[in-house]
Design an enzyme around this catalytic site. Sequence first.
Site, PDB file in Angstrom:
ATOM      1  N   GLU A  30       0.868  -1.192   0.000  1.00 20.19           N
ATOM      2  CA  GLU A  30       0.000   0.000   0.000  1.00 20.19           C
ATOM      3  C   GLU A  30       0.897   1.231   0.000  1.00 20.19           C
ATOM      4  O   GLU A  30       1.754   1.380   0.849  1.00 20.19           O
ATOM      5  CB  GLU A  30      -0.915  -0.017   1.232  1.00 20.19           C
ATOM      6  N   TYR A 210     -27.903   7.804   5.818  1.00 17.47           N
ATOM      7  CA  TYR A 210     -28.173   6.624   6.656  1.00 17.47           C
ATOM      8  C   TYR A 210     -27.275   6.628   7.879  1.00 17.47           C
ATOM      9  O   TYR A 210     -26.217   7.265   7.895  1.00 17.47           O
ATOM     10  CB  TYR A 210     -28.026   5.323   5.852  1.00 17.47           C
ATOM     11  N   ASP A 290     -11.930  -2.112  -8.305  1.00 18.55           N
ATOM     12  CA  ASP A 290     -12.084  -0.934  -9.161  1.00 18.55           C
ATOM     13  C   ASP A 290     -11.028  -0.866 -10.269  1.00 18.55           C
ATOM     14  O   ASP A 290     -11.255  -0.247 -11.307  1.00 18.55           O
ATOM     15  CB  ASP A 290     -12.007   0.351  -8.321  1.00 18.55           C
TER      16      ASP A 290
END
Length: 381
Positions: A30, A210, A290
């Site tokens: 990462e 929400y 993605d």
Amino acid sequence: MKIAVVGGGIGGLATALAMTQAGFKVTVHERSAQLVDQGAGITLAPNATRVLYHLGLGPALEETAVTPPQTEYRHYRTSAVIMRMITRDFRALYGAPYLRLHRWDLQHAMITRLAQVAPGALRLGSHIDQLESRGDHVALRFADGRMETADMVVAADGIRSAIREALFNPAPPVFAGFVAWRGLVDTADLPQHLHESAVAFGQGRHINRYLVRRGELLNFIAVAHRDNWEAEGWMIPAPLDEFLAEFASFDEGTRTIISRPVLGQVFKWGLFGRPWLEQWWSGRVVLLGDAAHPMLPFLGQGAANALEDAMILTRCLTTESTPERSFALYQQTRGPRVRDATEQAARRGDRYLGEPTADSLKGNEPGAEYAYDAVAGPLGG
Ligand SMILES: Cc1cc2nc3c(=O)[nH]c(=O)nc-3n(C[C@H](O)[C@H](O)[C@H](O)COP(=O)(O)OP(=O)(O)OC[C@H]3O[C@@H](n4cnc5c(N)ncnc54)[C@H](O)[C@@H]3O)c2cc1C
């Protein structure tokens, strides 16, 4: 087999968890030196939670997750209810729950679990600059000049995947015609009747809100149509006045919510897509999440599909004799399903551009996508 995963997002972390569970040795690279709370919510439909529970994350998610009893779709100005969707008992129907979470609670649970099952597997500040697939291995070059090799690489480096552009298709992401704003509101600052799940839409705009984190926070995402967009990134602070002006025609309850974000902070970003990619693997490098198939957020299925990818790819590796054969089976299994979800997400975005009537919402009820079983369903076409 030594497996390198590029990207420590939801897709990369799920891949590392699933592959570790299956007995593979995995390292996640990462580029960020630190994984940070991006201040957003996420919906996890049963097809997503089925994978997460299988990976041992159920108890951690249940500590903070919220399942709304219902979601109302309302007229943006009058707040009249256009459609009410009661949350069914998805555990009984599909064997997995429907959860809403603070994104950081999900990410934190995944990182914690990975540290337990594969200590040291997540390497932060590890930026992959270049990959080269060389027969039976891949050479990885890091931004700091280091080199390493792996038997295969899973590229889960997100919608702006440099690996996709270098090895698969150089076409850059395309602006999808929508700008989004997000924020979190402390529910202690809101009257009780606004502690709810609702979508207000009309005039080419909509706001989805929400509860997350045991109901202590209310997450909102506001979307408006735009012809163009130039800024990059998804942590761009948006002036609160400008944001409120954009949604000034919305009902009073919605305006109350969006005027009270924690620390007065709202972030904005442009929504992008990519042309459909027919093949997600080349040599010993395979795309996931993605990076392979970005989709618009209107179906709430982008992360869910990254989780499914991780599970299916792992299962393909355990059943096939070579990485290349596994990648082909993964592609065959995932392609049609993901393409369908991508197209559905785009269509739903278009619906919100229509009139705030029941007609615009036709087909909004959850369907077959929730029943998909990446853990035990069939592999292949
Ligand atoms: C507004 C919005 C709302 C959404 N809501 C939902 C929802 O409710 N439900 C849902 O299922 N989905 C949702 N999604 C979609 C979901 O967020 C994405 O599909 C999902 O996060 C993709 O995960 P990923 O791991 O593929 O990519 P990312 O999360 O983008 O992770 C990619 C990682 O790779 C790292 N990286 C990039 N390049 C390199 C490199 N060269 N070297 C090392 N590391 C690198 C990046 O730093 C990043 O951490 C939403 C999306 C948006 C925009």
